[in-house]
Write a protein that holds these residues in place. Sequence first.
Motif, PDB file in Angstrom:
ATOM      1  N   ASP A 196       0.837  -1.202   0.000  1.00 28.58           N
ATOM      2  CA  ASP A 196       0.000   0.000   0.000  1.00 28.58           C
ATOM      3  C   ASP A 196       0.872   1.253   0.000  1.00 28.58           C
ATOM      4  OD1 ASP A 196      -2.160   1.684   0.135  1.00 28.58           O
ATOM      5  OD2 ASP A 196      -2.644   1.243   2.217  1.00 28.58           O
ATOM      6  N   ASN A 197       1.196   1.867  -1.118  1.00 23.37           N
ATOM      7  CA  ASN A 197       0.818   1.331  -2.406  1.00 23.37           C
ATOM      8  C   ASN A 197       2.037   1.271  -3.320  1.00 23.37           C
ATOM      9  OD1 ASN A 197      -0.885   0.466  -4.551  1.00 23.37           O
ATOM     10  ND2 ASN A 197      -1.052   2.559  -5.268  1.00 23.37           N
ATOM     11  N   GLY A 198       3.136   0.742  -2.762  1.00 21.26           N
ATOM     12  CA  GLY A 198       4.278   0.517  -3.630  1.00 21.26           C
ATOM     13  C   GLY A 198       3.943  -0.431  -4.758  1.00 21.26           C
ATOM     14  N   SER A 199       3.113  -1.434  -4.469  1.00 20.95           N
ATOM     15  CA  SER A 199       2.775  -2.432  -5.483  1.00 20.95           C
ATOM     16  C   SER A 199       2.028  -1.812  -6.657  1.00 20.95           C
ATOM     17  CB  SER A 199       1.952  -3.561  -4.859  1.00 20.95           C
ATOM     18  OG  SER A 199       0.717  -3.087  -4.348  1.00 20.95           O
ATOM     19  N   GLY A 200       1.013  -0.995  -6.373  1.00 24.75           N
ATOM     20  CA  GLY A 200       0.264  -0.359  -7.454  1.00 24.75           C
ATOM     21  C   GLY A 200       1.108   0.620  -8.241  1.00 24.75           C
ATOM     22  N   THR A 201       1.989   1.335  -7.539  1.00 26.15           N
ATOM     23  CA  THR A 201       2.877   2.280  -8.211  1.00 26.15           C
ATOM     24  C   THR A 201       3.808   1.558  -9.177  1.00 26.15           C
ATOM     25  OG1 THR A 201       2.812   3.774  -6.301  1.00 26.15           O
ATOM     26  CG2 THR A 201       4.643   4.043  -7.840  1.00 26.15           C
ATOM     27  N   VAL A 202       4.426   0.479  -8.710  1.00 22.02           N
ATOM     28  CA  VAL A 202       5.365  -0.269  -9.551  1.00 22.02           C
ATOM     29  C   VAL A 202       4.626  -1.017 -10.662  1.00 22.02           C
ATOM     30  CG1 VAL A 202       7.002  -2.198  -9.532  1.00 22.02           C
ATOM     31  CG2 VAL A 202       7.150  -0.407  -7.792  1.00 22.02           C
ATOM     32  N   THR A 203       3.427  -1.494 -10.387  1.00 24.90           N
ATOM     33  CA  THR A 203       2.589  -2.097 -11.432  1.00 24.90           C
ATOM     34  C   THR A 203       2.414  -1.128 -12.595  1.00 24.90           C
ATOM     35  OG1 THR A 203       1.362  -3.594  -9.972  1.00 24.90           O
ATOM     36  CG2 THR A 203       0.221  -2.833 -11.947  1.00 24.90           C
ATOM     37  N   ASN A 204       2.093   0.112 -12.277  1.00 24.44           N
ATOM     38  CA  ASN A 204       1.871   1.112 -13.323  1.00 24.44           C
ATOM     39  C   ASN A 204       3.171   1.570 -13.966  1.00 24.44           C
ATOM     40  OD1 ASN A 204      -0.825   0.888 -12.805  1.00 24.44           O
ATOM     41  ND2 ASN A 204      -1.030   2.841 -11.735  1.00 24.44           N
ATOM     42  N   MET A 205       4.254   1.605 -13.198  1.00 21.13           N
ATOM     43  CA  MET A 205       5.556   1.933 -13.784  1.00 21.13           C
ATOM     44  C   MET A 205       5.951   0.906 -14.841  1.00 21.13           C
ATOM     45  SD  MET A 205       7.682   3.017 -10.366  1.00 21.13           S
ATOM     46  CE  MET A 205       9.261   3.179 -11.206  1.00 21.13           C
ATOM     47  N   GLU A 206       5.721  -0.369 -14.543  1.00 19.42           N
ATOM     48  CA  GLU A 206       6.066  -1.414 -15.506  1.00 19.42           C
ATOM     49  C   GLU A 206       5.189  -1.313 -16.748  1.00 19.42           C
ATOM     50  OE1 GLU A 206       7.990  -4.911 -17.066  1.00 19.42           O
ATOM     51  OE2 GLU A 206       8.522  -3.227 -15.758  1.00 19.42           O
ATOM     52  N   ALA A 207       3.912  -1.011 -16.558  1.00 24.75           N
ATOM     53  CA  ALA A 207       3.033  -0.825 -17.716  1.00 24.75           C
ATOM     54  C   ALA A 207       3.493   0.365 -18.552  1.00 24.75           C
ATOM     55  CB  ALA A 207       1.592  -0.622 -17.250  1.00 24.75           C
ATOM     56  N   LEU A 208       3.919   1.432 -17.898  1.00 29.93           N
ATOM     57  CA  LEU A 208       4.421   2.598 -18.617  1.00 29.93           C
ATOM     58  C   LEU A 208       5.689   2.252 -19.388  1.00 29.93           C
ATOM     59  CD1 LEU A 208       4.370   5.630 -19.265  1.00 29.93           C
ATOM     60  CD2 LEU A 208       5.544   6.032 -17.082  1.00 29.93           C
ATOM     61  N   ARG A 209       6.576   1.470 -18.772  1.00 29.54           N
ATOM     62  CA  ARG A 209       7.808   1.055 -19.459  1.00 29.54           C
ATOM     63  C   ARG A 209       7.486   0.254 -20.718  1.00 29.54           C
ATOM     64  NH1 ARG A 209      11.063  -3.198 -20.171  1.00 29.54           N
ATOM     65  NH2 ARG A 209       9.716  -4.613 -18.976  1.00 29.54           N
ATOM     66  N   LEU A 210       6.575  -0.692 -20.588  1.00 31.32           N
ATOM     67  CA  LEU A 210       6.220  -1.532 -21.732  1.00 31.32           C
ATOM     68  C   LEU A 210       5.465  -0.740 -22.790  1.00 31.32           C
ATOM     69  CD1 LEU A 210       5.201  -4.682 -19.706  1.00 31.32           C
ATOM     70  CD2 LEU A 210       7.146  -4.505 -21.265  1.00 31.32           C
ATOM     71  N   TYR A 211       4.634   0.168 -22.349  1.00 28.11           N
ATOM     72  CA  TYR A 211       3.899   1.019 -23.289  1.00 28.11           C
ATOM     73  C   TYR A 211       4.879   1.859 -24.098  1.00 28.11           C
ATOM     74  CZ  TYR A 211       0.045   4.038 -24.863  1.00 28.11           C
ATOM     75  OH  TYR A 211      -0.883   4.712 -25.610  1.00 28.11           O
ATOM     76  N   THR A 212       5.924   2.322 -23.434  1.00 25.01           N
ATOM     77  CA  THR A 212       6.953   3.107 -24.114  1.00 25.01           C
ATOM     78  C   THR A 212       7.756   2.246 -25.080  1.00 25.01           C
ATOM     79  OG1 THR A 212       7.165   4.603 -22.218  1.00 25.01           O
ATOM     80  CG2 THR A 212       9.004   4.531 -23.762  1.00 25.01           C
ATOM     81  N   GLU A 213       8.245   1.113 -24.599  1.00 25.13           N
ATOM     82  CA  GLU A 213       9.177   0.307 -25.386  1.00 25.13           C
ATOM     83  C   GLU A 213       8.503  -0.493 -26.492  1.00 25.13           C
ATOM     84  OE1 GLU A 213      11.520  -2.105 -22.821  1.00 25.13           O
ATOM     85  OE2 GLU A 213      12.546  -0.390 -21.899  1.00 25.13           O
ATOM     86  N   ASN A 214       7.346  -1.056 -26.206  1.00 28.80           N
ATOM     87  CA  ASN A 214       6.733  -1.982 -27.160  1.00 28.80           C
ATOM     88  C   ASN A 214       5.597  -1.378 -27.964  1.00 28.80           C
ATOM     89  OD1 ASN A 214       8.447  -4.002 -26.241  1.00 28.80           O
ATOM     90  ND2 ASN A 214       7.031  -4.623 -24.641  1.00 28.80           N
ATOM     91  N   PHE A 215       5.270  -0.140 -27.704  1.00 29.11           N
ATOM     92  CA  PHE A 215       4.156   0.487 -28.409  1.00 29.11           C
ATOM     93  C   PHE A 215       4.603   1.771 -29.090  1.00 29.11           C
ATOM     94  CE2 PHE A 215       0.016   2.781 -28.534  1.00 29.11           C
ATOM     95  CZ  PHE A 215      -0.696   1.846 -29.267  1.00 29.11           C
ATOM     96  N   LEU A 216       5.040   2.717 -28.295  1.00 34.75           N
ATOM     97  CA  LEU A 216       5.401   4.020 -28.852  1.00 34.75           C
ATOM     98  C   LEU A 216       6.660   3.952 -29.710  1.00 34.75           C
ATOM     99  CD1 LEU A 216       4.665   6.148 -25.674  1.00 34.75           C
ATOM    100  CD2 LEU A 216       3.227   5.921 -27.689  1.00 34.75           C
ATOM    101  N   LYS A 217       7.635   3.158 -29.293  1.00 35.96           N
ATOM    102  CA  LYS A 217       8.882   3.072 -30.055  1.00 35.96           C
ATOM    103  C   LYS A 217       8.676   2.446 -31.432  1.00 35.96           C
ATOM    104  CE  LYS A 217      12.536   2.951 -26.560  1.00 35.96           C
ATOM    105  NZ  LYS A 217      13.598   2.109 -25.956  1.00 35.96           N
ATOM    106  N   ARG A 218       7.619   1.678 -31.564  1.00 38.56           N
ATOM    107  CA  ARG A 218       7.340   1.026 -32.843  1.00 38.56           C
ATOM    108  C   ARG A 218       6.573   1.944 -33.787  1.00 38.56           C
ATOM    109  NH1 ARG A 218       4.764  -4.485 -30.672  1.00 38.56           N
ATOM    110  NH2 ARG A 218       3.663  -4.251 -32.652  1.00 38.56           N
TER     111      ARG A 218
END
Length: 374
Positions: A196-218
């Motif tokens: 509470d709420n490191g888990s939710g924060t890191v969950t969203n950080m990882e989604a942001l990382r993947l959104y950046t690397e696997n979506f926007l970069k393409r």
Amino acid sequence: MRIQSLFVLFNVAIIAWSYPYEPLRVLQVGENEVMEVPESEKLNLRRRGVKFFDVTKHTSFLPFFNKEEEPTVPTYNYPPEISNKEVVDDSIKNIDKGSMHKNLAKFTSFYTRYYKSDHGFESAEWLAATIANITKDIPQDTLTIEHFDHKEWKQYSIIVRVTGSTTPEDIIIIGSHQDSINLLLPSIMAAPGADDNGSGTVTNMEALRLYTENFLKRGFRPNNTVEFHFYSAEEGGLLGSLDVFTAYAKQKKHVRAMLQQDMTGYVSDPEDEHVGIVTDYTTPALTDFIKLIINSYLSIPYRDTQCGYACSDHGSATRNGFPGSFVIESEFKKTNKYIHSTMDTLDRLSLAHMAEHTKIVLGVIIELGSWSAW
């Protein structure tokens, strides 16, 4: 008995002496229930499990003040079926639990992330710097990172904005709160806040990382604007998100959907692993769409659950007339009981379960990022 009586009298005397000099806070503890209490009494309410909005700065919607009515959340049409499965699946397969562990270990290493403390400011600085590094390859005409200053306390909220290419006025928001609290003595005792709420924060950080690397970069860019919010001061009565969404309402922004991730890592029974879909004080049509995402992309099921009034930051969205939804780690009765203490630690959490929540975020932002038939 005499000692106990003297102790009670002493406490009463202290309270009577201190309250007149302590600023009063306006709290909304129910749809039609408002109270004014000293700042110190907020902590006692939290200890008793009472949830509330601290609306001291935002009283215009309260019947108590008779200024204006609370806005109605509009009804939107969400996708009846998924249409970006290949793209979402491609992102999901690259979820990095090692990276999530590293970020959560660092985030919980701050003595506390209490929003009024120096540690809370320092943790926000680390979070902002890490987010800036994650998103550094997004074109600057597409990306903005805002540090939302709340004036009354040190820890700021962070808003990451990926501007839509065709309908930037339509906004999809992923939220989590970054602060932690030790309800025993918040200004003194440690509050690692892993779940509470490191888990939710890191969950969203990882989604942001993947959104950046696997979506926007393409070369992809969402039609609608996608925002990641990392709120300050949720533990103080949803203070940070109230400031943000009240500002959005005043600016007449078009928020089409808001998904909150708060507590995403604890699994009480590995033989009965699931996520919890909060069905009270959320937006039904959006909640149904979140269920579609879960059924389409997760390896575990969901269960409906209830969390109560002013449960997390999605409440600030719906309060200001925006659709809000909330996914928590399990049905509420099976959530982490170690929160708000020194025992809310990383070793009690499941990175695999957090990864399931990351899948939800990826599904929502990719599916709704291209949706237009509102």
